[in-house]
Design a protein around this motif. Sequence first.
Motif, mmCIF file in Angstrom:
data_model
loop_
_atom_site.group_PDB
_atom_site.id
_atom_site.type_symbol
_atom_site.label_atom_id
_atom_site.label_comp_id
_atom_site.label_asym_id
_atom_site.label_seq_id
_atom_site.Cartn_x
_atom_site.Cartn_y
_atom_site.Cartn_z
ATOM 1 N N LYS A 183 0.675 -1.173 -0.178
ATOM 2 C CA LYS A 183 0.013 0.069 0.002
ATOM 3 C C LYS A 183 1.153 1.396 -0.198
ATOM 4 O O LYS A 183 0.562 2.093 -0.451
ATOM 5 C CB LYS A 183 -0.990 -0.036 1.108
ATOM 6 C CG LYS A 183 -2.009 -1.151 1.309
ATOM 7 C CD LYS A 183 -3.103 -0.907 1.995
ATOM 8 C CE LYS A 183 -3.907 -1.703 1.678
ATOM 9 N NZ LYS A 183 -5.486 -1.784 2.975
ATOM 10 N N THR A 184 2.569 1.268 0.478
ATOM 11 C CA THR A 184 3.269 2.074 0.805
ATOM 12 C C THR A 184 3.629 2.936 -0.481
ATOM 13 O O THR A 184 3.657 3.561 -0.857
ATOM 14 C CB THR A 184 3.806 2.186 1.941
ATOM 15 O OG1 THR A 184 3.347 2.153 2.922
ATOM 16 C CG2 THR A 184 4.758 3.710 2.805
ATOM 17 N N LEU A 185 4.109 1.324 -1.402
ATOM 18 C CA LEU A 185 4.878 2.173 -2.446
ATOM 19 C C LEU A 185 4.394 1.777 -3.766
ATOM 20 O O LEU A 185 4.806 1.949 -4.922
ATOM 21 C CB LEU A 185 6.144 0.748 -2.578
ATOM 22 C CG LEU A 185 7.203 1.319 -1.572
ATOM 23 C CD1 LEU A 185 8.041 0.711 -1.232
ATOM 24 C CD2 LEU A 185 7.917 2.068 -1.450
ATOM 25 N N ARG A 186 2.988 1.103 -3.723
ATOM 26 C CA ARG A 186 2.631 0.172 -4.828
ATOM 27 C C ARG A 186 1.857 1.861 -6.005
ATOM 28 O O ARG A 186 2.542 1.812 -6.710
ATOM 29 C CB ARG A 186 1.167 -0.771 -4.777
ATOM 30 C CG ARG A 186 0.023 0.891 -4.291
ATOM 31 C CD ARG A 186 -0.652 -0.111 -4.068
ATOM 32 N NE ARG A 186 -2.814 0.818 -3.433
ATOM 33 C CZ ARG A 186 -3.245 0.207 -3.093
ATOM 34 N NH1 ARG A 186 -3.532 -0.657 -2.544
ATOM 35 N NH2 ARG A 186 -4.109 1.801 -2.227
ATOM 36 N N ASN A 187 2.101 2.932 -5.654
ATOM 37 C CA ASN A 187 1.574 3.825 -6.644
ATOM 38 C C ASN A 187 3.101 4.804 -7.197
ATOM 39 O O ASN A 187 3.251 5.948 -7.487
ATOM 40 C CB ASN A 187 0.504 4.654 -6.440
ATOM 41 C CG ASN A 187 -0.317 4.502 -5.817
ATOM 42 O OD1 ASN A 187 -1.491 3.418 -7.116
ATOM 43 N ND2 ASN A 187 -1.616 4.441 -4.968
ATOM 44 N N HIS A 188 4.266 4.779 -6.373
ATOM 45 C CA HIS A 188 5.357 5.397 -6.667
ATOM 46 C C HIS A 188 6.573 4.721 -7.132
ATOM 47 O O HIS A 188 7.279 4.746 -7.114
ATOM 48 C CB HIS A 188 5.596 5.245 -4.906
ATOM 49 C CG HIS A 188 4.451 6.138 -4.682
ATOM 50 N ND1 HIS A 188 4.313 8.199 -4.799
ATOM 51 C CD2 HIS A 188 3.580 5.926 -3.206
ATOM 52 C CE1 HIS A 188 3.530 8.360 -4.119
ATOM 53 N NE2 HIS A 188 3.239 7.278 -3.218
ATOM 54 N N ILE A 189 6.013 2.916 -7.903
ATOM 55 C CA ILE A 189 7.449 2.258 -8.328
ATOM 56 C C ILE A 189 6.672 2.292 -9.508
ATOM 57 O O ILE A 189 5.391 1.505 -10.104
ATOM 58 C CB ILE A 189 7.463 1.357 -7.647
ATOM 59 C CG1 ILE A 189 8.784 1.653 -6.064
ATOM 60 C CG2 ILE A 189 8.359 0.681 -7.915
ATOM 61 C CD1 ILE A 189 9.307 0.493 -5.537
ATOM 62 N N HIS A 190 7.279 2.080 -10.675
ATOM 63 C CA HIS A 190 6.876 2.038 -12.158
ATOM 64 C C HIS A 190 6.463 0.580 -12.696
ATOM 65 O O HIS A 190 7.609 -0.276 -11.906
ATOM 66 C CB HIS A 190 7.616 2.377 -13.174
ATOM 67 C CG HIS A 190 6.678 2.546 -14.540
ATOM 68 N ND1 HIS A 190 7.157 1.150 -15.270
ATOM 69 C CD2 HIS A 190 6.546 2.977 -14.788
ATOM 70 C CE1 HIS A 190 6.590 1.223 -16.577
ATOM 71 N NE2 HIS A 190 6.712 2.779 -16.435
ATOM 72 N N SER A 191 5.828 0.045 -12.784
ATOM 73 C CA SER A 191 5.130 -2.034 -13.398
ATOM 74 C C SER A 191 6.500 -1.718 -13.634
ATOM 75 O O SER A 191 6.813 -1.236 -15.211
ATOM 76 C CB SER A 191 4.304 -2.313 -13.459
ATOM 77 O OG SER A 191 3.632 -2.924 -14.424
ATOM 78 N N GLY A 192 7.653 -3.586 -13.816
ATOM 79 C CA GLY A 192 8.091 -3.949 -14.552
ATOM 80 C C GLY A 192 9.750 -3.136 -13.766
ATOM 81 O O GLY A 192 11.084 -3.812 -14.897
ATOM 82 N N SER A 193 10.141 -2.571 -12.941
ATOM 83 C CA SER A 193 11.310 -2.038 -12.581
ATOM 84 C C SER A 193 11.942 -3.239 -12.134
ATOM 85 O O SER A 193 11.554 -4.114 -11.886
ATOM 86 C CB SER A 193 11.209 -1.079 -11.415
ATOM 87 O OG SER A 193 10.448 0.516 -12.356
ATOM 88 N N THR A 194 13.381 -2.667 -11.326
ATOM 89 C CA THR A 194 14.163 -4.220 -11.185
ATOM 90 C C THR A 194 14.166 -3.071 -9.365
ATOM 91 O O THR A 194 14.487 -2.688 -9.111
ATOM 92 C CB THR A 194 16.232 -3.859 -11.545
ATOM 93 O OG1 THR A 194 15.736 -4.543 -12.933
ATOM 94 C CG2 THR A 194 16.252 -4.945 -10.601
#
Length: 277
Positions: A164-175
């Motif tokens: 919940k904390t990071l889902r909107n702040h990390i681009h999908s498919g990142s490492t």
Amino acid sequence: MGVSQYALRVEAIESALNGKTPDGKQRYICNDCGQIYTILLTQSFIQQTRALIHGLDIIVLMTFNVPLEMTETLCSISHPTAMLWRRKIFATVDGYQNHLVLHGRIWIDETYVFDSTVLHEDGFKKKRGLSNNLLCIVVAIDTFGNSYAEICGHGRPSSTRIYKTLRNHIHSGSTIVHDGEKAHAFLIQELHCTEEKYIADNSPEYLKKMALINNMCAWLKRYLYRFIGMNTEYMPSYLNWFVYLYRVKSAKEKWPTISRILRHLILTETTFKRKRP
């Protein structure tokens, strides 16, 4: 707001008060040329601020995150005035992290600070380990220098809290580069990320691969420890200011730090008024 209006506001901080106009607007006199003028202060962080002549000094001190007591002494202002200035400046970065999205190669970790607002019985002793007396702060940074820091509840975080904390702040498919914390697995899976895992065993490989995020966590804790007695209600504001300054100082070779911060403060349309008892 145009560039000319911004220039007037910057000049006002370096000018002296010169009475008021018939309709009650504050007048200023330029210390260099003696010109008298008025400026629009509404929707600005300096609206209704009496100690305007101390503003530039306070802003500079806040870029070094000095304790409030030092600001009061160096600027010869009262504690309520110093606190008001801090709140006004913090108000300009409220919501700053809401739309930040990290991408590429991203390091994530958690750091912990003692929550002094948690009520305890007399004789309470701090517990060892990651107890619920500790406020968990999730920290992330990518290869482009973008960073993020947000409260993630108390004690060791669960998979759901991390997600919940990071889902909107990390681009999908990142490492995702992390220390193997099990709570990270759900986030990595849901965002279709790949992972690089380095167990926190203080081995040379771990220290080298995780140095970026470990250093950022250390900087964040040193930053927060300067504000002893801080009400954790305002923790999000402190974290927003930390992340904002981190970004600005990372680009100091391209943009002068103080000038960039001053421009941001003056052009941000926000206000903060002292709460009345």
